[in-house]
Design a protein around this motif. Sequence first.
Motif, PDB file in Angstrom:
ATOM      1  N   LEU A 267       0.837  -1.207   0.000  1.00 21.74           N
ATOM      2  CA  LEU A 267       0.000   0.000   0.000  1.00 21.74           C
ATOM      3  C   LEU A 267       0.864   1.246   0.000  1.00 21.74           C
ATOM      4  CD1 LEU A 267      -2.740   1.403   0.179  1.00 21.74           C
ATOM      5  CD2 LEU A 267      -2.616   1.173   2.663  1.00 21.74           C
ATOM      6  N   MET A 268       1.940   1.252   0.816  1.00 16.42           N
ATOM      7  CA  MET A 268       2.825   2.412   0.853  1.00 16.42           C
ATOM      8  C   MET A 268       3.518   2.608  -0.494  1.00 16.42           C
ATOM      9  SD  MET A 268       2.391   3.827   3.742  1.00 16.42           S
ATOM     10  CE  MET A 268       0.697   3.225   3.740  1.00 16.42           C
ATOM     11  N   TYR A 269       3.857   1.507  -1.153  1.00 15.08           N
ATOM     12  CA  TYR A 269       4.477   1.606  -2.489  1.00 15.08           C
ATOM     13  C   TYR A 269       3.498   2.241  -3.474  1.00 15.08           C
ATOM     14  CZ  TYR A 269       6.266   0.288  -7.056  1.00 15.08           C
ATOM     15  OH  TYR A 269       6.701   0.326  -8.358  1.00 15.08           O
ATOM     16  N   LEU A 270       2.236   1.803  -3.440  1.00 20.18           N
ATOM     17  CA  LEU A 270       1.228   2.361  -4.346  1.00 20.18           C
ATOM     18  C   LEU A 270       1.011   3.848  -4.076  1.00 20.18           C
ATOM     19  CD1 LEU A 270      -1.414  -0.530  -4.259  1.00 20.18           C
ATOM     20  CD2 LEU A 270       0.025   0.104  -6.200  1.00 20.18           C
ATOM     21  N   LEU A 271       0.979   4.229  -2.802  1.00 18.77           N
ATOM     22  CA  LEU A 271       0.713   5.625  -2.454  1.00 18.77           C
ATOM     23  C   LEU A 271       1.890   6.541  -2.800  1.00 18.77           C
ATOM     24  CD1 LEU A 271      -1.065   5.195   1.011  1.00 18.77           C
ATOM     25  CD2 LEU A 271      -2.115   5.717  -1.190  1.00 18.77           C
ATOM     26  N   THR A 272       3.096   6.095  -2.513  1.00 18.09           N
ATOM     27  CA  THR A 272       4.272   6.933  -2.821  1.00 18.09           C
ATOM     28  C   THR A 272       4.540   7.014  -4.321  1.00 18.09           C
ATOM     29  OG1 THR A 272       5.706   5.011  -2.426  1.00 18.09           O
ATOM     30  CG2 THR A 272       5.404   6.564  -0.595  1.00 18.09           C
ATOM     31  N   SER A 273       3.976   6.078  -5.098  1.00 18.43           N
ATOM     32  CA  SER A 273       4.156   6.112  -6.551  1.00 18.43           C
ATOM     33  C   SER A 273       3.248   7.139  -7.220  1.00 18.43           C
ATOM     34  CB  SER A 273       3.871   4.724  -7.151  1.00 18.43           C
ATOM     35  OG  SER A 273       4.765   3.764  -6.650  1.00 18.43           O
ATOM     36  N   LEU A 274       2.225   7.589  -6.506  1.00 23.41           N
ATOM     37  CA  LEU A 274       1.311   8.574  -7.079  1.00 23.41           C
ATOM     38  C   LEU A 274       1.978   9.945  -7.146  1.00 23.41           C
ATOM     39  CD1 LEU A 274      -1.990   7.644  -5.176  1.00 23.41           C
ATOM     40  CD2 LEU A 274      -1.515   7.244  -7.602  1.00 23.41           C
ATOM     41  N   PRO A 275       1.693  10.726  -8.189  1.00 25.00           N
ATOM     42  CA  PRO A 275       2.207  12.108  -8.229  1.00 25.00           C
ATOM     43  C   PRO A 275       1.312  13.028  -7.392  1.00 25.00           C
ATOM     44  CG  PRO A 275       0.997  11.614 -10.241  1.00 25.00           C
ATOM     45  CD  PRO A 275       0.982  10.349  -9.420  1.00 25.00           C
ATOM     46  N   TYR A 276       1.921  13.842  -6.563  1.00 23.11           N
ATOM     47  CA  TYR A 276       1.177  14.775  -5.704  1.00 23.11           C
ATOM     48  C   TYR A 276       1.492  16.192  -6.171  1.00 23.11           C
ATOM     49  CZ  TYR A 276       0.285  10.725  -2.790  1.00 23.11           C
ATOM     50  OH  TYR A 276      -0.119   9.502  -2.348  1.00 23.11           O
ATOM     51  N   CYS A 277       0.679  16.661  -7.104  1.00 23.63           N
ATOM     52  CA  CYS A 277       0.944  17.978  -7.686  1.00 23.63           C
ATOM     53  C   CYS A 277      -0.198  18.956  -7.421  1.00 23.63           C
ATOM     54  CB  CYS A 277       1.196  17.857  -9.183  1.00 23.63           C
ATOM     55  SG  CYS A 277      -0.044  16.893 -10.053  1.00 23.63           S
ATOM     56  N   LYS A 278      -1.108  18.585  -6.518  1.00 28.12           N
ATOM     57  CA  LYS A 278      -2.148  19.525  -6.093  1.00 28.12           C
ATOM     58  C   LYS A 278      -1.621  20.310  -4.899  1.00 28.12           C
ATOM     59  CE  LYS A 278      -6.067  16.692  -7.658  1.00 28.12           C
ATOM     60  NZ  LYS A 278      -7.331  16.023  -7.250  1.00 28.12           N
ATOM     61  N   THR A 279      -2.501  20.848  -4.115  1.00 27.61           N
ATOM     62  CA  THR A 279      -2.093  21.566  -2.908  1.00 27.61           C
ATOM     63  C   THR A 279      -1.342  20.623  -1.968  1.00 27.61           C
ATOM     64  OG1 THR A 279      -2.898  22.744  -0.948  1.00 27.61           O
ATOM     65  CG2 THR A 279      -4.334  21.055  -1.860  1.00 27.61           C
ATOM     66  N   ARG A 280      -0.410  21.153  -1.187  1.00 31.83           N
ATOM     67  CA  ARG A 280       0.366  20.339  -0.246  1.00 31.83           C
ATOM     68  C   ARG A 280      -0.268  20.343   1.140  1.00 31.83           C
ATOM     69  NH1 ARG A 280       3.161  17.572  -3.619  1.00 31.83           N
ATOM     70  NH2 ARG A 280       4.548  16.956  -1.933  1.00 31.83           N
ATOM     71  N   VAL A 281      -1.407  20.988   1.294  1.00 27.88           N
ATOM     72  CA  VAL A 281      -2.031  21.141   2.607  1.00 27.88           C
ATOM     73  C   VAL A 281      -2.910  19.924   2.914  1.00 27.88           C
ATOM     74  CG1 VAL A 281      -3.555  22.545   4.041  1.00 27.88           C
ATOM     75  CG2 VAL A 281      -1.992  23.649   2.425  1.00 27.88           C
ATOM     76  N   ILE A 282      -2.623  19.265   4.040  1.00 23.74           N
ATOM     77  CA  ILE A 282      -3.430  18.133   4.505  1.00 23.74           C
ATOM     78  C   ILE A 282      -4.383  18.636   5.577  1.00 23.74           C
ATOM     79  CG2 ILE A 282      -3.384  15.861   5.608  1.00 23.74           C
ATOM     80  CD1 ILE A 282      -0.515  15.555   4.582  1.00 23.74           C
ATOM     81  N   PRO A 283      -5.696  18.576   5.362  1.00 26.15           N
ATOM     82  CA  PRO A 283      -6.659  19.093   6.352  1.00 26.15           C
ATOM     83  C   PRO A 283      -6.822  18.151   7.536  1.00 26.15           C
ATOM     84  CG  PRO A 283      -7.829  18.158   4.488  1.00 26.15           C
ATOM     85  CD  PRO A 283      -6.366  18.055   4.160  1.00 26.15           C
ATOM     86  N   HIS A 284      -5.711  17.906   8.232  1.00 25.54           N
ATOM     87  CA  HIS A 284      -5.712  16.943   9.332  1.00 25.54           C
ATOM     88  C   HIS A 284      -4.554  17.258  10.266  1.00 25.54           C
ATOM     89  CE1 HIS A 284      -7.510  13.298  10.892  1.00 25.54           C
ATOM     90  NE2 HIS A 284      -8.229  13.172   9.791  1.00 25.54           N
ATOM     91  N   SER A 285      -4.517  16.560  11.433  1.00 24.42           N
ATOM     92  CA  SER A 285      -3.429  16.762  12.396  1.00 24.42           C
ATOM     93  C   SER A 285      -2.298  15.775  12.194  1.00 24.42           C
ATOM     94  CB  SER A 285      -3.920  16.603  13.837  1.00 24.42           C
ATOM     95  OG  SER A 285      -5.268  16.828  13.967  1.00 24.42           O
ATOM     96  N   TYR A 286      -2.508  14.771  11.339  1.00 27.61           N
ATOM     97  CA  TYR A 286      -1.462  13.805  11.014  1.00 27.61           C
ATOM     98  C   TYR A 286      -1.703  13.349   9.572  1.00 27.61           C
ATOM     99  CZ  TYR A 286      -5.120  10.300  11.851  1.00 27.61           C
ATOM    100  OH  TYR A 286      -6.284   9.574  11.808  1.00 27.61           O
ATOM    101  N   CYS A 287      -0.831  12.510   9.054  1.00 26.16           N
ATOM    102  CA  CYS A 287      -0.956  12.069   7.662  1.00 26.16           C
ATOM    103  C   CYS A 287      -2.011  10.978   7.556  1.00 26.16           C
ATOM    104  CB  CYS A 287       0.405  11.594   7.143  1.00 26.16           C
ATOM    105  SG  CYS A 287       1.562  12.943   6.883  1.00 26.16           S
ATOM    106  N   GLU A 288      -3.245  11.404   7.576  1.00 26.34           N
ATOM    107  CA  GLU A 288      -4.368  10.481   7.478  1.00 26.34           C
ATOM    108  C   GLU A 288      -4.488  10.002   6.035  1.00 26.34           C
ATOM    109  OE1 GLU A 288      -8.114   8.691   7.092  1.00 26.34           O
ATOM    110  OE2 GLU A 288      -7.664  10.595   6.119  1.00 26.34           O
ATOM    111  N   HIS A 289      -4.661   8.706   5.858  1.00 20.39           N
ATOM    112  CA  HIS A 289      -4.603   8.052   4.552  1.00 20.39           C
ATOM    113  C   HIS A 289      -5.481   8.741   3.513  1.00 20.39           C
ATOM    114  CE1 HIS A 289      -5.812   4.225   2.101  1.00 20.39           C
ATOM    115  NE2 HIS A 289      -5.058   5.041   1.398  1.00 20.39           N
ATOM    116  N   MET A 290      -6.782   8.852   3.787  1.00 19.86           N
ATOM    117  CA  MET A 290      -7.714   9.380   2.796  1.00 19.86           C
ATOM    118  C   MET A 290      -7.475  10.857   2.504  1.00 19.86           C
ATOM    119  SD  MET A 290     -11.260   7.409   3.694  1.00 19.86           S
ATOM    120  CE  MET A 290     -10.996   6.377   5.104  1.00 19.86           C
ATOM    121  N   ALA A 291      -7.066  11.605   3.528  1.00 20.72           N
ATOM    122  CA  ALA A 291      -6.785  13.030   3.323  1.00 20.72           C
ATOM    123  C   ALA A 291      -5.581  13.229   2.417  1.00 20.72           C
ATOM    124  CB  ALA A 291      -6.546  13.705   4.676  1.00 20.72           C
ATOM    125  N   VAL A 292      -4.583  12.359   2.536  1.00 19.35           N
ATOM    126  CA  VAL A 292      -3.393  12.467   1.690  1.00 19.35           C
ATOM    127  C   VAL A 292      -3.705  12.036   0.263  1.00 19.35           C
ATOM    128  CG1 VAL A 292      -1.051  11.592   1.314  1.00 19.35           C
ATOM    129  CG2 VAL A 292      -1.793  12.173   3.618  1.00 19.35           C
TER     130      VAL A 292
END
Length: 320
Positions: free
Chosen positions: A161-186
Amino acid sequence: MSTTNHSYTSSLPFLLMGIPGLEALHMWISIPFCFTYIMTLLGNSTVLLTLRLDKSLHEPMYYFISMLAVIDLTFSTAVVPKMLAVFWLDSREIGFETCFIQMFFIHTFTAVESGVLLAMSFDRYIAICNPLRYNTILTSSRTLQIGLLSLARGVGVMTPLMYLLTSLPYCKTRVIPHSYCEHMAVVELACADPSVSDLYSLIVATLLVGADSVFITFSYGMILRSVMRLPSQEARLKALRTCGSHVSIILLFYIGGLLSMYLQMFSFGLAPHVQVLVADFYLTVPPMLNPIIYGIKVKQIQEGTFKLLRHLAGRSISQA
């Protein structure tokens, strides 16, 4: 050029919002989280020290409780210090790799805890339904193997799962609307289709939680049937008292987890800060309550803790 931009933006740090909409109250909100973290450290460390020093507690059931204490300490330390840094110091930035490492620890140790709770239900089933074979079925080495198997299972299912998530490109906003790196929010910040990672996480969560909860329910159902057949009322109460602590922990873990997950998936018209607070309390309150439940429900741990505290108090007085 597009690939380069994706690679570049994906390596940038994320920014944690804390509690969306309640930023002005972060200092006050931090007080209960700080208190729960201190109590988590003290409670679980005391349980571990008690079980380590009292040789009469060197039995499979208490080994599993030790594993839960280690899980709770790891779980809380992966989340709360950074959460408090956001609340106290406005230190919102979290590195790209650090964010996914935190997520890995949260999900891995959630899976490990589910496995240990399943093992605890099996332990009580053998102890009550087949007591004559208890010492031959659950030896110390076999208990350790079960704990390592739970850890291996958690790491094994979360690494892809971590491999799949880190393979995604994150080119939208860098702001996570949470207090920690919550899966769905990221995942919502990804600018590519996350359907593969979503499908994998859904299958893993369903299989792990579903299978574990079914076997746990079956074990305690068999235990309840056996307990009701015991001739002595005192024996029935003793068995129910021991199992009661386990059932309390299991309900806290699964009901809290399901509530947190469904509120993240479906807003139900609730304000964003309510969803975030529920998720935050799910990660911080059970690790604090688990050792308290052991102390109240499991008489042997309660007596061992009092013995340890008396010993420490006696040493302090003699040194003074």
